[in-house]
Scaffold this active site. Structure first.
Site, PDB file in Angstrom:
ATOM      1  N   ARG A  93      26.409  97.687  63.753  1.00  0.00           N
ATOM      2  CA  ARG A  93      27.267  97.222  62.669  1.00  0.00           C
ATOM      3  C   ARG A  93      27.187  98.211  61.520  1.00  0.00           C
ATOM      4  NH1 ARG A  93      29.695  92.859  60.722  1.00  0.00           N
ATOM      5  NH2 ARG A  93      29.096  91.531  62.418  1.00  0.00           N
ATOM      6  N   GLU A 131      20.100  91.824  60.269  1.00  0.00           N
ATOM      7  CA  GLU A 131      20.160  92.689  59.090  1.00  0.00           C
ATOM      8  C   GLU A 131      20.903  92.015  57.931  1.00  0.00           C
ATOM      9  OE1 GLU A 131      21.460  97.140  57.585  1.00  0.00           O
ATOM     10  OE2 GLU A 131      21.337  96.770  59.738  1.00  0.00           O
ATOM     11  N   ARG A 144      20.970  88.837  57.243  1.00  0.00           N
ATOM     12  CA  ARG A 144      20.036  87.866  56.659  1.00  0.00           C
ATOM     13  C   ARG A 144      18.991  88.579  55.800  1.00  0.00           C
ATOM     14  NH1 ARG A 144      18.706  85.426  62.226  1.00  0.00           N
ATOM     15  NH2 ARG A 144      20.185  87.017  62.840  1.00  0.00           N
ATOM     16  N   ASN A 202      25.244  91.821  68.466  1.00  0.00           N
ATOM     17  CA  ASN A 202      26.403  92.125  67.635  1.00  0.00           C
ATOM     18  C   ASN A 202      27.717  91.886  68.367  1.00  0.00           C
ATOM     19  OD1 ASN A 202      25.931  92.923  64.864  1.00  0.00           O
ATOM     20  ND2 ASN A 202      24.563  94.431  65.735  1.00  0.00           N
ATOM     21  N   ARG A 247      29.069  88.391  68.107  1.00  0.00           N
ATOM     22  CA  ARG A 247      29.551  87.907  66.808  1.00  0.00           C
ATOM     23  C   ARG A 247      31.064  87.788  66.803  1.00  0.00           C
ATOM     24  NH1 ARG A 247      25.973  87.502  63.090  1.00  0.00           N
ATOM     25  NH2 ARG A 247      24.035  88.628  63.225  1.00  0.00           N
TER      26      ARG A 247
END
Length: 191
Positions: A24, A64, A66, A98, A101
């Protein structure tokens, strides 16, 4: 340094490093602010996942956003699961997490699929089993990486849809691709 809680550990935020292979690249500031506010009000629902890389250092496998939200709140520690993982396993966990998501753009997904197939040396069929997606879906995403970078940016910024991108891939000339891309934008053409 570390104190035990029910299913996870509290780890000092200063001892956590970001994974350099994190797929990301875009973190929406509004979403990050909303996440910070949610954590402030309700606490963290899902601990982050890290792996130990040095005697007192950890690297993020997942979470990451969070971690960034906790940093915004000036928290000193964060709940975390510690996984035993080598570089390859860490990369695979981060990429697969990822991909699952909902808010990744098509190019981020394509890059993640491409990296996983190349670095793990697996086929699109094997990839589909690992991430629970149809093989043709994976292939269609990876094909988007053949588009001109300007068109890829248009996909990332939602100027065009993935359907537009898939149609543009079939145009062999990059010059013609860009020409058609500009027409799509100017005339707000549907797929």
């Amino acid at each position: 340094e570390i104190s035990t809680s029910v299913n996870s550990l509290e780890i000092d935020i200063n001892k956590i490093e970001v994974n350099p292979n994190q797929p990301r690249s875009n973190f929406d500031t509004t979403e990050l602010e909303n996440l910070s506010n949610s954590i402030k009000e309700l606490g963290i629902i899902q601990p982050i996942t890290v792996r130990k890389i040095k005697s007192s250092k950890y690297e993020i496998i997942s979470g990451e956003r969070r971690l960034r939200a906790f940093q915004k709140l000036s928290k000193k520690s964060i709940p975390a699961y510690i996984r035993l993982a080598n570089d390859q396993e860490s990369l695979e966990m981060a990429l697969v997490e990822n991909i699952q998501r909902k808010n990744l753009d098509p190019i981020e997904i394509a890059i993640s699929y491409s990296r996983l197939t190349e670095e793990l040396k697996i086929s699109h069929d094997e990839m589909s089993k690992r991430v629970g997606k149809d093989r043709t879906t994976i292939t269609n995403y990876i094909r988007l990486l053949k588009l001109d970078p300007i068109i890829q940016s248009g996909l990332r910024d939602n100027f065009i849809s993935m359907g537009h991108g898939r149609a543009l891939i079939n145009i062999n000339s990059l010059t013609k691709q860009l020409s058609v891309y500009e027409k799509i934008l100017k005339k707000s053409l549907s797929v």
